[in-house]
Design a protein around this motif. Structure first.
Motif, PDB file in Angstrom:
ATOM      1  N   ASN A  11       0.824  -1.210   0.000  1.00  0.00           N
ATOM      2  CA  ASN A  11       0.000   0.000   0.000  1.00  0.00           C
ATOM      3  C   ASN A  11       0.859   1.260   0.000  1.00  0.00           C
ATOM      4  N   GLN A  12       1.970   1.247   0.752  1.00  0.00           N
ATOM      5  CA  GLN A  12       2.863   2.403   0.771  1.00  0.00           C
ATOM      6  C   GLN A  12       3.472   2.652  -0.611  1.00  0.00           C
ATOM      7  N   ILE A  13       3.873   1.578  -1.276  1.00  0.00           N
ATOM      8  CA  ILE A  13       4.482   1.737  -2.596  1.00  0.00           C
ATOM      9  C   ILE A  13       3.463   2.282  -3.592  1.00  0.00           C
ATOM     10  N   ILE A  14       2.264   1.715  -3.608  1.00  0.00           N
ATOM     11  CA  ILE A  14       1.241   2.156  -4.562  1.00  0.00           C
ATOM     12  C   ILE A  14       0.826   3.595  -4.289  1.00  0.00           C
ATOM     13  N   SER A  15       0.751   3.966  -3.002  1.00  0.00           N
ATOM     14  CA  SER A  15       0.353   5.335  -2.653  1.00  0.00           C
ATOM     15  C   SER A  15       1.407   6.357  -3.055  1.00  0.00           C
ATOM     16  N   SER A  16       2.647   5.929  -3.238  1.00  0.00           N
ATOM     17  CA  SER A  16       3.742   6.846  -3.569  1.00  0.00           C
ATOM     18  C   SER A  16       4.092   6.837  -5.052  1.00  0.00           C
ATOM     19  N   LEU A  17       3.288   6.174  -5.887  1.00  0.00           N
ATOM     20  CA  LEU A  17       3.618   6.078  -7.306  1.00  0.00           C
ATOM     21  C   LEU A  17       3.630   7.433  -7.999  1.00  0.00           C
ATOM     22  N   GLY A  22       9.369  10.353  -3.057  1.00  0.00           N
ATOM     23  CA  GLY A  22       8.796   9.567  -1.966  1.00  0.00           C
ATOM     24  C   GLY A  22       8.816   8.081  -2.259  1.00  0.00           C
ATOM     25  N   LEU A  23       8.596   7.718  -3.527  1.00  0.00           N
ATOM     26  CA  LEU A  23       8.636   6.311  -3.921  1.00  0.00           C
ATOM     27  C   LEU A  23      10.026   5.727  -3.717  1.00  0.00           C
ATOM     28  N   LYS A  24      11.045   6.514  -4.040  1.00  0.00           N
ATOM     29  CA  LYS A  24      12.422   6.038  -3.855  1.00  0.00           C
ATOM     30  C   LYS A  24      12.718   5.777  -2.387  1.00  0.00           C
ATOM     31  N   VAL A  25      12.266   6.668  -1.507  1.00  0.00           N
ATOM     32  CA  VAL A  25      12.502   6.493  -0.074  1.00  0.00           C
ATOM     33  C   VAL A  25      11.796   5.251   0.442  1.00  0.00           C
ATOM     34  N   VAL A  27      10.787   2.553  -1.259  1.00  0.00           N
ATOM     35  CA  VAL A  27      11.363   1.326  -1.808  1.00  0.00           C
ATOM     36  C   VAL A  27      12.715   1.029  -1.160  1.00  0.00           C
ATOM     37  N   GLU A  28      13.536   2.053  -0.917  1.00  0.00           N
ATOM     38  CA  GLU A  28      14.827   1.827  -0.261  1.00  0.00           C
ATOM     39  C   GLU A  28      14.632   1.336   1.171  1.00  0.00           C
ATOM     40  N   THR A  29      13.639   1.901   1.858  1.00  0.00           N
ATOM     41  CA  THR A  29      13.363   1.455   3.223  1.00  0.00           C
ATOM     42  C   THR A  29      12.949  -0.004   3.251  1.00  0.00           C
ATOM     43  N   LEU A  30      12.062  -0.382   2.344  1.00  0.00           N
ATOM     44  CA  LEU A  30      11.651  -1.783   2.267  1.00  0.00           C
ATOM     45  C   LEU A  30      12.812  -2.672   1.826  1.00  0.00           C
ATOM     46  N   GLY A  31      13.681  -2.135   0.985  1.00  0.00           N
ATOM     47  CA  GLY A  31      14.855  -2.902   0.576  1.00  0.00           C
ATOM     48  C   GLY A  31      15.762  -3.225   1.745  1.00  0.00           C
ATOM     49  N   PHE A  32      15.930  -2.263   2.667  1.00  0.00           N
ATOM     50  CA  PHE A  32      16.743  -2.518   3.854  1.00  0.00           C
ATOM     51  C   PHE A  32      16.089  -3.557   4.759  1.00  0.00           C
ATOM     52  N   GLN A  33      14.770  -3.585   4.770  1.00  0.00           N
ATOM     53  CA  GLN A  33      14.074  -4.580   5.576  1.00  0.00           C
ATOM     54  C   GLN A  33      14.220  -5.987   5.006  1.00  0.00           C
ATOM     55  N   HIS A  34      14.647  -6.099   3.755  1.00  0.00           N
ATOM     56  CA  HIS A  34      14.828  -7.402   3.117  1.00  0.00           C
ATOM     57  C   HIS A  34      16.306  -7.751   2.936  1.00  0.00           C
ATOM     58  N   LEU A  35      17.192  -7.042   3.655  1.00  0.00           N
ATOM     59  CA  LEU A  35      18.620  -7.326   3.511  1.00  0.00           C
ATOM     60  C   LEU A  35      18.985  -8.716   4.019  1.00  0.00           C
ATOM     61  N   ASP A  36      18.198  -9.235   4.979  1.00  0.00           N
ATOM     62  CA  ASP A  36      18.508 -10.560   5.507  1.00  0.00           C
ATOM     63  C   ASP A  36      18.036 -11.674   4.584  1.00  0.00           C
ATOM     64  N   LEU A  37      17.349 -11.330   3.496  1.00  0.00           N
ATOM     65  CA  LEU A  37      16.884 -12.304   2.513  1.00  0.00           C
ATOM     66  C   LEU A  37      17.700 -12.172   1.234  1.00  0.00           C
ATOM     67  N   GLU A  38      17.929 -13.271   0.582  1.00  0.00           N
ATOM     68  CA  GLU A  38      18.691 -13.272  -0.666  1.00  0.00           C
ATOM     69  C   GLU A  38      17.731 -13.034  -1.834  1.00  0.00           C
ATOM     70  N   VAL A  39      17.558 -11.778  -2.183  1.00  0.00           N
ATOM     71  CA  VAL A  39      16.658 -11.410  -3.287  1.00  0.00           C
ATOM     72  C   VAL A  39      17.433 -11.517  -4.596  1.00  0.00           C
TER      73      VAL A  39
END
Length: 291
Positions: A11-17, A22-25, A27-39
């Motif tokens: 919802n945050q990503i879609i709301s910032s399209l 704001g979208l970059k911020v 997505v980067e925040t969510l990217g840091f939350q997935h650092l422990d996963l091998e994407v």
């Protein structure tokens, strides 16, 4: 809980399209939350196709080819951003972790002590399973190592004092001799008795006093939480909690708080403790503090 987090993030990503910055911020925040996963690219494709197939089943004819193309592009962008964050910032996180272990010396010592204890336990267990021969000697050796480590730690704590005072570990005769020497030589004896900082906390207190920030009490609050913040830098949820707690502590402080002052003392302390300090360390630690 995971489903709620997933929907909130989506919802945050879609709301910032409509807001690129704001979208970059987000997505980067969510990217840091997935650092422990091998994407990886294959996993992004699997995730993207699963979401698109779900929407197609639920919406049927209302899910037009244009909508499908939009969702494919949208999910490709998010997945690519996660991969970019992982590739770009994982090296900085490794640099921060390695230099912090070198500066504090705590992480390396604890790991070595844990490994020694594990080896002692395995040897003692092996001695019991082998008929009990030599088990008493191995246990005694392990206990001796533990006592030596405890004695060394106790001695280190006793010898730690103010950077402008003498050592606490002196015996009675040595203390009397030191007192007479200080009375005779003054500042020279104080300088000779000054302990050399070997850990981050000690070096930070020393540098803050030298740089004229010794009376800034709020720095002690940051220093007390800094180890937990650095060690959990790759865990965004825990990092956010620690920063929130630190903010509440600083809110109780009555006076001016100039955070760049802490950064200056922090970098000066790390430069003194890290032997291989370079431009990568400077960029990584400045990035950590500013973000």
């Amino acid at each position: 809980i995971m489903a709620m987090r997933f929907m909130n993030g989506l919802n945050q990503i879609i709301s910032s399209l409509t807001d690129p910055k704001g979208l970059k911020v987000v997505v980067e925040t969510l990217g840091f939350q997935h650092l422990d996963l091998e994407v990886t690219i294959p996993r992004v494709i699997i995730f993207r196709d699963a979401i698109v197939d779900l929407l197609q089943v639920e919406l049927a004819t209302r899910f037009t080819p244009k909508a499908k193309d939009g969702w494919m592009t949208f999910l490709n962008y998010v997945g690519g951003s996660y991969i970019y964050v992982r590739v770009k910032f994982s090296e900085r996180l490794k640099t921060i972790s390695a230099s912090w272990a070198q500066a504090t010396k705590k992480a390396v010592d604890e790991v070595a002590l844990a490994e020694d204890e594990g080896k002692d336990g395995e040897e003692a267990q092996g001695g019991e399973e082998g008929g009990g021969s030599g088990s008493a000697e191995e246990q005694a050796a392990g206990a001796g190592k533990g006592l030596e480590a405890a004695a060394a730690e106790k001695k280190r704590r006793k010898t730690t004092k103010s950077w402008f005072g003498g050592s606490k570990a002196s015996s009675g005769k040595e203390g009397a001799a030191d007192a007479s020497e200080v009375a005779g030589s003054g500042d020279k004896a104080d300088f000779q008795n000054t302990s050399v900082p070997t850990t981050y906390d000690e070096m930070f207190l020393f540098n803050s006093a030298v740089m004229g920030f010794g009376n800034h009490i709020w720095m002690n609050e940051v220093l007390a939480s800094f180890d937990t913040i650095v060690t959990n830098v790759s865990n965004s949820y825990r990092l956010q909690e620690e920063c929130d707690v630190l903010s509440l502590r600083l809110a109780k402080y009555k006076g001016n708080i100039n955070l760049p002052e802490y950064k200056a003392v922090m970098l000066a302390s790390l430069r003194s403790l890290c032997k291989d300090w370079g431009s990568q360390h400077e960029v990584a630690w400045s990035w950590l503090w500013e973000n």
